[in-house]
Write a protein that holds these residues in place. Structure first.
Motif, mmCIF file in Angstrom:
data_model
loop_
_atom_site.group_PDB
_atom_site.id
_atom_site.type_symbol
_atom_site.label_atom_id
_atom_site.label_comp_id
_atom_site.label_asym_id
_atom_site.label_seq_id
_atom_site.Cartn_x
_atom_site.Cartn_y
_atom_site.Cartn_z
ATOM 1 N N TYR A 122 15.083 1.985 -16.604
ATOM 2 C CA TYR A 122 16.337 2.384 -17.425
ATOM 3 C C TYR A 122 15.922 2.545 -18.936
ATOM 4 O O TYR A 122 16.831 2.695 -19.713
ATOM 5 N N ILE A 123 14.692 1.969 -19.252
ATOM 6 C CA ILE A 123 14.352 2.158 -20.559
ATOM 7 C C ILE A 123 13.606 3.850 -20.830
ATOM 8 O O ILE A 123 13.967 4.472 -21.876
ATOM 9 N N GLN A 124 12.770 4.217 -19.905
ATOM 10 C CA GLN A 124 12.337 5.511 -19.996
ATOM 11 C C GLN A 124 11.723 5.726 -18.819
ATOM 12 O O GLN A 124 10.941 5.102 -18.010
ATOM 13 N N GLN A 125 12.000 7.027 -18.284
ATOM 14 C CA GLN A 125 11.594 7.416 -16.772
ATOM 15 C C GLN A 125 9.814 7.590 -16.639
ATOM 16 O O GLN A 125 9.557 7.309 -15.620
ATOM 17 N N LEU A 126 9.492 7.907 -17.849
ATOM 18 C CA LEU A 126 8.001 7.884 -17.698
ATOM 19 C C LEU A 126 7.335 6.706 -17.136
ATOM 20 O O LEU A 126 6.174 6.306 -17.034
ATOM 21 N N ALA A 127 7.857 5.517 -17.345
ATOM 22 C CA ALA A 127 7.580 4.143 -16.995
ATOM 23 C C ALA A 127 7.060 4.307 -15.479
ATOM 24 O O ALA A 127 6.363 3.493 -14.894
ATOM 25 N N ALA A 128 7.818 5.276 -14.722
ATOM 26 C CA ALA A 128 7.180 5.381 -13.098
ATOM 27 C C ALA A 128 5.924 5.682 -12.860
ATOM 28 O O ALA A 128 5.136 5.236 -12.036
ATOM 29 N N PHE A 129 5.032 6.144 -13.950
ATOM 30 C CA PHE A 129 3.693 6.367 -13.748
ATOM 31 C C PHE A 129 2.902 5.088 -14.121
ATOM 32 O O PHE A 129 1.992 4.709 -13.420
ATOM 33 N N PHE A 130 3.240 4.112 -14.968
ATOM 34 C CA PHE A 130 2.857 2.797 -14.769
ATOM 35 C C PHE A 130 3.158 2.171 -13.670
ATOM 36 O O PHE A 130 2.170 1.189 -13.016
ATOM 37 N N LEU A 131 4.334 2.228 -13.261
ATOM 38 C CA LEU A 131 4.676 1.231 -12.187
ATOM 39 C C LEU A 131 4.182 1.679 -10.770
ATOM 40 O O LEU A 131 3.849 1.034 -9.855
ATOM 41 N N MET A 132 3.815 2.924 -10.877
ATOM 42 C CA MET A 132 3.196 3.713 -9.410
ATOM 43 C C MET A 132 1.746 3.199 -9.533
ATOM 44 O O MET A 132 1.312 2.678 -8.704
ATOM 45 N N SER A 133 1.163 3.014 -10.695
ATOM 46 C CA SER A 133 -0.302 2.620 -10.802
ATOM 47 C C SER A 133 -0.398 0.997 -10.470
ATOM 48 O O SER A 133 -1.155 0.526 -9.877
ATOM 49 N N LEU A 134 0.744 0.466 -10.905
ATOM 50 C CA LEU A 134 0.919 -1.371 -10.499
ATOM 51 C C LEU A 134 1.005 -1.318 -9.201
ATOM 52 O O LEU A 134 0.296 -2.384 -8.459
ATOM 53 N N GLY A 135 1.833 -0.421 -8.419
ATOM 54 C CA GLY A 135 2.141 -0.719 -7.127
ATOM 55 C C GLY A 135 1.065 -0.537 -6.256
ATOM 56 O O GLY A 135 1.050 -0.826 -4.920
ATOM 57 N N LEU A 136 0.184 0.576 -6.650
ATOM 58 C CA LEU A 136 -1.006 0.844 -5.850
ATOM 59 C C LEU A 136 -2.184 -0.162 -5.804
ATOM 60 O O LEU A 136 -2.911 -0.141 -4.685
ATOM 61 N N ILE A 137 -1.941 -1.093 -6.669
ATOM 62 C CA ILE A 137 -3.222 -2.149 -6.475
ATOM 63 C C ILE A 137 -3.417 -2.763 -5.396
ATOM 64 O O ILE A 137 -4.631 -2.991 -4.622
ATOM 65 N N PRO A 138 -2.298 -3.402 -4.604
ATOM 66 C CA PRO A 138 -2.514 -4.043 -3.174
ATOM 67 C C PRO A 138 -3.198 -3.099 -1.959
ATOM 68 O O PRO A 138 -3.921 -3.873 -1.372
ATOM 69 N N LEU A 139 -3.388 -1.825 -2.358
ATOM 70 C CA LEU A 139 -4.124 -1.189 -1.410
ATOM 71 C C LEU A 139 -5.671 -1.191 -1.574
ATOM 72 O O LEU A 139 -6.393 -1.077 -0.674
ATOM 73 N N TRP A 140 -5.977 -1.909 -2.813
ATOM 74 C CA TRP A 140 -7.352 -2.363 -2.845
ATOM 75 C C TRP A 140 -8.007 -3.390 -1.632
ATOM 76 O O TRP A 140 -9.003 -2.971 -1.273
ATOM 77 N N THR A 141 -7.030 -4.355 -1.565
ATOM 78 C CA THR A 141 -7.248 -5.463 -0.770
ATOM 79 C C THR A 141 -7.099 -5.224 0.826
ATOM 80 O O THR A 141 -7.471 -5.916 1.575
ATOM 81 N N ARG A 142 -6.145 -4.165 0.998
ATOM 82 C CA ARG A 142 -5.783 -3.789 2.130
ATOM 83 C C ARG A 142 -4.887 -5.020 2.857
ATOM 84 O O ARG A 142 -5.107 -5.205 4.074
ATOM 85 N N ASP A 143 -4.322 -5.791 1.835
ATOM 86 C CA ASP A 143 -3.633 -6.972 2.377
ATOM 87 C C ASP A 143 -2.297 -6.499 2.878
ATOM 88 O O ASP A 143 -1.312 -6.154 2.055
ATOM 89 N N ARG A 144 -1.940 -6.513 4.250
ATOM 90 C CA ARG A 144 -0.703 -6.086 4.789
ATOM 91 C C ARG A 144 0.398 -6.755 4.197
ATOM 92 O O ARG A 144 1.513 -6.149 3.869
ATOM 93 N N LYS A 145 0.347 -8.286 3.983
ATOM 94 C CA LYS A 145 1.345 -8.893 3.767
ATOM 95 C C LYS A 145 1.787 -8.617 2.308
ATOM 96 O O LYS A 145 3.003 -8.481 1.798
ATOM 97 N N GLN A 146 0.940 -8.554 1.170
ATOM 98 C CA GLN A 146 1.072 -8.127 -0.154
ATOM 99 C C GLN A 146 1.697 -6.612 -0.188
ATOM 100 O O GLN A 146 2.368 -6.480 -1.030
ATOM 101 N N ILE A 147 1.152 -5.750 0.599
ATOM 102 C CA ILE A 147 1.520 -4.438 0.607
ATOM 103 C C ILE A 147 3.002 -4.360 1.255
ATOM 104 O O ILE A 147 3.935 -3.692 0.299
ATOM 105 N N ILE A 148 3.477 -5.238 2.083
ATOM 106 C CA ILE A 148 4.970 -5.005 2.429
ATOM 107 C C ILE A 148 5.664 -5.787 1.350
ATOM 108 O O ILE A 148 6.796 -5.352 0.926
ATOM 109 N N ARG A 149 5.295 -6.884 0.775
ATOM 110 C CA ARG A 149 6.011 -7.628 -0.184
ATOM 111 C C ARG A 149 5.989 -6.582 -1.434
ATOM 112 O O ARG A 149 7.385 -6.574 -1.968
#
Length: 467
Positions: A122-149
């Motif tokens: 709601y501040i700036q739609q371009l926040a999506a690129f930072f949030l997308m980067s943030l949300g991809l971090i659990p894929l490093w560990t392949r921790d299914r529980k963290q990915i689901i959360r």
């Protein structure tokens, strides 16, 4: 409000709404409205300290806070009435909360992460690129529980953003005629240059040192980080934090660059301020935990200190486009105006700030060229501001005997080139219209902001209408 296939404003409302409440309490003077951004900047420094301390310890936290507090790029947007400092604060805080949610768990942390992520959009739609980067971090560990959360939290953030998401298609439609140009590979370097200095077109004499310093700091950072990660130096938590800070400093920039090619040009360095904040934390790690020779640390720190001083001086003394002394120009016009005089602005870029500084002066402005990249102030927004643009210079002048015409030198040159390349656009050259129908009496320049006095209109101007 959808209009002409676009939208009245491409930005969401959170910053504007909070600023409105702020002005209700503290007024709308330049000092008051800038104070809001300044306090957000101070809060961001505090969050940087807390996050850095949790990641790398007290020494790195103090260094990161100091770098952030004096970084000209951060200072610049801590003093503008725009949403970018609120964006940096929100996303840095979101990062901290997400780190804690992944490491410590607890539905409270996950819920707070979802709320902060949704509010950031709601501040700036371009926040999506930072949030997308943030949300991809659990894929490093392949921790299914963290990915689901993480997925559930992202869904919650999406629900929070859903009321505004419904307007996104119209907003993206507006971007099809937006002023942002498609980036090239040099824009990565330009952005890093802004991170360590200031986001202004400063003197060419400083281009080489700032470009070199940004490259050298980045190379040192990546090389030292690679060695630490490869050799598994330090604790596992510190190495994980180092991966985070590097990923969030660079990946949003890369994602934004890719999207600018696949969809629509949207590469905007100031919207990468949250990544700049993470970059400062990364550099704090480099100086305090990177195990570089003291001589190298001292040399890099000394050179960067000089660049920081240059950037701050540049920021505080900048008096040309886009921020010339609009208030001084208003004082000049107020002293020189005679009854019946009219002030006409070539477009909104000079009109809006000068009307803000003096709302008693009779100021009008000519609309942007329809459908052009600068045609970004839609009619519903003009109505909201109660500042309707005129369709052409003839309407603005309205046959007045004396007209003060305000424009940027840069706009004069751009219009001259445009008409030369596209003669059918001559009707939009307001400066040329006044020169053809009035006598130019004098010119007053406030650096690159020009004010012309036109008098003695010819008979044709009195009957002129927009073509």
């Amino acid at each position: 409000t959808p209009v002409e296939g676009g939208a009245a404003d491409v930005h969401p409302l959170l910053y504007y709404t909070t600023l409105d409440y702020w002005m209700e309490l503290f007024g709308d003077s330049p000092a008051a409205v800038r104070l809001y951004s300044a306090l957000l900047g101070v809060a961001c420094v505090l969050v940087v300290y807390g996050l850095s301390r949790e990641w790398f310890g007290v020494r790195a936290a103090f260094t990161a806070a100091l770098i952030t507090a004096v970084a000209p790029f951060h200072v610049q947007y801590s003093q503008e009435t725009r949403m970018y400092m609120l964006l940096a604060l929100a996303l840095t805080l979101t990062t901290w909360v997400y780190w804690r949610a992944l490491r410590r768990g607890g539905w409270g942390s996950w819920l707070l992460f979802a709320v902060l992520a949704g509010l950031s959009m709601y501040i700036q739609q371009l926040a999506a690129f930072f949030l997308m980067s943030l949300g991809l971090i659990p894929l490093w560990t392949r921790d299914r529980k963290q990915i689901i959360r993480t997925g559930l939290a992202a869904f919650g953030a999406l629900l929070i953003y859903l009321p505004w998401l419904l307007y996104l298609p119209d907003q993206l439609g507006k971007l099809r005629q937006y002023w942002v140009q498609k980036p090239n590979i040099l824009h990565f370097w330009l952005t890093l240059r802004s991170f360590i200095s200031v986001n202004l077109d400063f003197s060419p004499a400083w281009w080489l040192p700032t470009f070199l310093l940004s490259a050298v700091l980045t190379v040192f950072l990546l090389v030292r980080a690679y060695r630490v990660l490869k050799r598994r130096v330090g604790s596992a938590a510190e190495r994980e934090a180092l991966r985070w800070v590097l990923w969030l400093a660079f990946m949003p920039m890369i994602f934004m660059w890719i999207a600018s090619y696949l969809f629509q040009p949207m590469f905007l360095p100031r919207a990468l301020l949250p990544s700049a904040v993470l970059f400062y934390i990364a550099l704090a790690w480099l100086f305090t935990c990177g195990k570089m020779p003291p001589l190298v640390v001292g040399s890099l720190g000394s050179v960067w200190a000089v660049v920081i001083v240059f950037g701050l001086v540049t920021h505080y003394t900048w008096d040309t486009f886009p921020t010339p002394p609009f208030d001084e120009a208003d004082h000049y016009l107020s002293d020189e105006m005679q009854p019946g005089d009219v002030i006409v602005h070539a477009n909104k870029i000079t009109a809006l700030p000068m009307i803000y500084y003096d709302r008693d002066l009779p100021q009008r402005y000519v609309r942007d060229i329809p459908g052009s990249g600068s045609d970004t102030l839609a009619v519903p927004t003009q109505k909201s501001l109660r500042l309707l643009a005129d369709d052409c210079a003839a309407v603005s002048a309205n046959g007045a005997e004396r007209v003060w015409f305000v424009t940027f030198k840069q706009l004069e040159e751009e219009m001259e080139e445009l008409v030369e390349d596209e003669p059918d656009k001559a009707q939009y050259d307001s400066f040329a219209w006044f020169k053809n129908h009035y006598q130019q009496m004098n010119k007053k320049a406030f650096h690159d902001l020009n004010i012309y006095l036109f008098t003695e209109p010819d008979d044709a101007s009195l009957r002129a209408i927009c073509d």
